[in-house]
Write a protein that holds these residues in place. Structure first.
Motif, short mmCIF file in Angstrom:
data_model
loop_
_atom_site.label_atom_id
_atom_site.label_comp_id
_atom_site.label_asym_id
_atom_site.label_seq_id
_atom_site.Cartn_x
_atom_site.Cartn_y
_atom_site.Cartn_z
N LEU A 19 0.82 -1.21 0.00
CA LEU A 19 0.00 0.00 0.00
C LEU A 19 0.86 1.26 0.00
CD1 LEU A 19 -2.81 -0.99 2.55
CD2 LEU A 19 -2.92 -0.99 0.04
N VAL A 20 1.93 1.24 0.79
CA VAL A 20 2.83 2.40 0.83
C VAL A 20 3.48 2.62 -0.53
CG1 VAL A 20 4.96 3.31 1.84
CG2 VAL A 20 3.26 2.22 3.31
N GLN A 21 3.93 1.55 -1.16
CA GLN A 21 4.59 1.66 -2.45
C GLN A 21 3.62 2.16 -3.52
OE1 GLN A 21 7.78 1.40 -2.82
NE2 GLN A 21 7.69 1.92 -5.00
N LEU A 22 2.36 1.74 -3.45
CA LEU A 22 1.36 2.22 -4.40
C LEU A 22 1.19 3.74 -4.29
CD1 LEU A 22 -1.63 -0.31 -4.47
CD2 LEU A 22 -0.01 0.22 -6.29
N VAL A 23 1.18 4.24 -3.06
CA VAL A 23 1.04 5.68 -2.85
C VAL A 23 2.25 6.42 -3.41
CG1 VAL A 23 0.89 7.49 -1.10
CG2 VAL A 23 -0.44 5.40 -0.84
N VAL A 24 3.46 5.87 -3.17
CA VAL A 24 4.68 6.51 -3.66
C VAL A 24 4.69 6.53 -5.19
CG1 VAL A 24 7.19 6.28 -3.80
CG2 VAL A 24 6.02 5.92 -1.61
N GLU A 25 4.35 5.42 -5.81
CA GLU A 25 4.37 5.35 -7.27
C GLU A 25 3.30 6.25 -7.88
OE1 GLU A 25 3.93 1.24 -8.10
OE2 GLU A 25 5.95 0.70 -7.46
N ALA A 26 2.15 6.34 -7.25
CA ALA A 26 1.11 7.24 -7.74
C ALA A 26 1.55 8.69 -7.64
CB ALA A 26 -0.18 7.01 -6.96
N ASP A 27 2.25 9.03 -6.57
CA ASP A 27 2.74 10.40 -6.39
C ASP A 27 3.78 10.74 -7.45
OD1 ASP A 27 2.91 12.88 -4.69
OD2 ASP A 27 4.99 12.18 -4.54
#
Length: 319
Positions: A19-27
């Motif tokens: 979930l954290v990585q998804l947020v980073v990649e989306a940003d």
């Protein structure tokens, strides 16, 4: 906090990382789309270079984490399984020898007489939990009940899944499954009402006569007794564990029993935590809630000093 297996702990950790990585990649993707410098955070050429060959693009970190998470759950068992030799000899002796030739041994294992056991099997056999549309038939209901009763009748290590499974000659998971089925059937309201019925006039007259013979005529109308007992739990429950901690420094369950002098149970209440006082726990019983329709005006229930004094609930310890 409830105990977790190593698999569940690893799964939870990877899921949070995903979930954290998804947020980073989306940003990063949003920043790239707005014309920001692609090298500010990560080198994500695969997200911004539409002309590059898809086969040469490195996988996203989130995709790698997701594949690792799937790998954890792809197999039910992670360690190599070794067969454990088991036998059904105990169940065979229980049902085909001790039940008829040594009922006292049968009772020592299952905590009830063979006649009571057969009656209980008859009462729960029709419950839907013991029937399914699968081509793999369930174990006979009497065997499932015997495994559950054997487990209920032991405490500590003797009640562990491993010990019960080895005694019955079944798989470890089967012990949990049959226990769930038996408890589901016994906690059903239809079973409660079929197993318990208010005493008829003959039983009531016998109870009153016993009270009169052992005490005096004035007390003969107090023909029922109520008391609570604490059933120790093997371990502290995972949810709201402190509420199950009783005055005897154990984690337990409060059980209320209303019975006649002949020990015939008329009503009961289970499921309340051990910290619950008898005076409030028994308010959940049918006897407390419907005493007006169950007892005549001159009848009452005997109780100890833990219960509130009422015209229909008397305590010999209160003045």
């Amino acid at each position: 906090m409830p105990w977790q297996t190593e698999r569940q702990q690893a799964s939870d950790t990877l899921f949070k990382a995903f979930l954290v990585q998804l947020v980073v990649e989306a940003d990063v993707a949003l920043s790239s789309a707005a014309g920001d410098d692609e090298d500010d955070l990560y080198d994500l050429e695969a997200l911004s270079d539409d002309e590059s060959d898809d086969d040469d693009e490195p996988p996203l970190a989130s995709q790698t984490i997701l594949e690792t998470l799937a790998g954890i759950h792809i197999n039910h068992y992670h360690s190599e399984r070794e067969p454990i030799h088991k036998s059904h000899s105990h169940l065979h002796l229980l049902f085909y020898d001790w039940k008829f030739n040594s009922p006292e041994i049968f009772r020592s294992y299952l905590r009830m007489t063979p006649a009571c056991f057969d009656k209980l099997v008859e009462s729960i056999s029709s419950h839907p939990v013991f029937h399914n549309a699968s081509s793999n038939l369930q174990m006979p209901v009497d065997q499932q009940l015997a495994i559950a009763l054997f487990r209920f009748g032991h405490y500590g290590n003797a009640a562990s899944t491993v010990k019960v499974a080895l005694w019955a000659g079944v798989g470890f998971g089967t012990v949990q499954l049959v226990t769930y089925r038996v408890m589901t059937a016994c906690c059903d309201e239809s079973f409660r009402r079929s197993a318990l019925s208010f005493p008829d006039d003959t039983t009531k007259a016998e109870a009153k006569q016993w009270i009169e013979d052992t005490s005096c005529y004035a007390w003969r109308n107090g023909w029922l007794m109520v008391d609570g007992t604490l059933i120790p739990l093997y371990a502290r429950p995972g949810f709201y564990g402190n509420t199950w901690y009783d005055r005897k420094s154990n984690y337990s369950m409060n059980v209320q029993i209303i019975n006649t002098p002949s020990l015939c149970i008329v009503d009961y209440c289970v499921g309340l935590p051990g910290s619950q006082h008898d005076a409030t726990a028994w308010e959940e019983t049918r006897m407390f809630q419907e005493h007006g329709s169950l007892l005549q005006d001159d009848e009452w229930i005997w109780a100890d000093s833990a219960y509130p004094l009422r015209d229909w609930c008397q305590s010999p310890y209160k003045k």
